[in-house]
Design a protein around this motif. Sequence first.
Motif, short mmCIF file in Angstrom:
data_model
loop_
_atom_site.label_atom_id
_atom_site.label_comp_id
_atom_site.label_asym_id
_atom_site.label_seq_id
_atom_site.Cartn_x
_atom_site.Cartn_y
_atom_site.Cartn_z
N CYS A 54 0.82 -1.22 0.00
CA CYS A 54 0.00 0.00 0.00
C CYS A 54 0.85 1.27 0.00
O CYS A 54 0.45 2.30 -0.56
CB CYS A 54 -0.98 0.00 1.17
SG CYS A 54 -0.21 0.01 2.80
N GLU A 59 -2.83 1.44 -2.49
CA GLU A 59 -3.99 0.58 -2.34
C GLU A 59 -3.54 -0.72 -1.71
O GLU A 59 -2.35 -1.04 -1.72
CB GLU A 59 -4.68 0.31 -3.68
CG GLU A 59 -3.82 -0.47 -4.66
CD GLU A 59 -4.58 -0.79 -5.95
OE1 GLU A 59 -5.56 -0.09 -6.27
OE2 GLU A 59 -4.18 -1.75 -6.63
N CYS A 60 -4.51 -1.47 -1.16
CA CYS A 60 -4.17 -2.73 -0.50
C CYS A 60 -4.05 -3.86 -1.50
O CYS A 60 -4.83 -3.96 -2.46
CB CYS A 60 -5.25 -3.07 0.54
SG CYS A 60 -4.84 -4.53 1.53
N LYS A 63 -7.48 -7.94 -2.13
CA LYS A 63 -8.72 -7.47 -2.76
C LYS A 63 -9.91 -8.22 -2.18
O LYS A 63 -10.41 -9.19 -2.74
CB LYS A 63 -8.63 -7.66 -4.28
CG LYS A 63 -7.46 -6.92 -4.93
CD LYS A 63 -7.53 -5.43 -4.65
CE LYS A 63 -6.49 -4.64 -5.43
NZ LYS A 63 -5.14 -4.73 -4.87
N ASP A 64 -10.33 -7.79 -1.02
CA ASP A 64 -11.46 -8.44 -0.34
C ASP A 64 -12.50 -7.39 0.05
O ASP A 64 -12.53 -6.31 -0.54
CB ASP A 64 -10.97 -9.25 0.86
CG ASP A 64 -10.22 -8.40 1.89
OD1 ASP A 64 -10.32 -7.15 1.84
OD2 ASP A 64 -9.54 -8.98 2.75
N TYR A 67 -12.63 -3.33 0.55
CA TYR A 67 -12.84 -2.37 -0.53
C TYR A 67 -14.27 -1.82 -0.54
O TYR A 67 -14.54 -0.82 -1.20
CB TYR A 67 -12.45 -2.97 -1.88
CG TYR A 67 -10.98 -2.81 -2.15
CD1 TYR A 67 -10.50 -1.71 -2.83
CD2 TYR A 67 -10.06 -3.73 -1.65
CE1 TYR A 67 -9.13 -1.52 -3.04
CE2 TYR A 67 -8.70 -3.57 -1.86
CZ TYR A 67 -8.24 -2.46 -2.55
OH TYR A 67 -6.88 -2.28 -2.75
N TYR A 70 -13.40 1.15 2.30
CA TYR A 70 -12.46 2.23 2.02
C TYR A 70 -13.13 3.52 1.52
O TYR A 70 -12.80 4.61 2.00
CB TYR A 70 -11.40 1.77 1.01
CG TYR A 70 -10.36 0.83 1.58
CD1 TYR A 70 -9.74 1.06 2.80
CD2 TYR A 70 -9.98 -0.32 0.87
CE1 TYR A 70 -8.79 0.20 3.31
CE2 TYR A 70 -9.02 -1.19 1.36
CZ TYR A 70 -8.43 -0.93 2.59
OH TYR A 70 -7.49 -1.79 3.08
#
Length: 198
Positions: A54, A59-60, A63-64, A67, A70
């Motif tokens: 990140c 961004e993380c 991808k769970d 999102y 956020y």
Amino acid sequence: MKKVILGICGSPRKQATEYVLTETLNTLEEKGYKTELFTVRGKNISPCRNCDYCLREKECILKDDMYELYPNFQNIDGIIMATPIYNGGVSAQIKAVMDRTRAAAAANMDFLKHKVGMAIAVGGDRVGGQELAIQQIMTFYILNGAIPVSGGPFGSNLGANFWSQDTLKGVKADEEGFRSLKKTLNRFHEFMETYQRK
């Protein structure tokens, strides 16, 4: 324009903690606020890997369902985190949410700056770790520039503190818990009216 308050429920069950937070948000709507509820229930939110992706990509890498959360940080004025008590502290789910906001901070260091924050803790025992859990949430607020609000002295102290006896019926009957919530909400409302979104 109405001020926006985000409520985050850290319980994987639809029981006492979600009930208290929902009642809290309903009360705030009656006071003229717009509220949003995010619950970890049924969500897939992995623990932070501290991989620094990140920091590089803003961004993380995971991808769970974080999102879904956020974007909610962008236009809020206040935040309320509610957690059940697990082993004397916050739930693993709310801790994962807090840790995963590292990506939100990487994208915008001020993602919680000047926002007003309060905490709710719901334990199966009267003295089960509620204040320790509230302190952990308050520390999260402080680290991220939010304004932590307690219930004040003489009865509420750090925040809203509930004894559920591990049932929805139990939390509904907790008069002392709702008294601490009322005191905390009064101060939260006072701070919300004092501080403007930057």
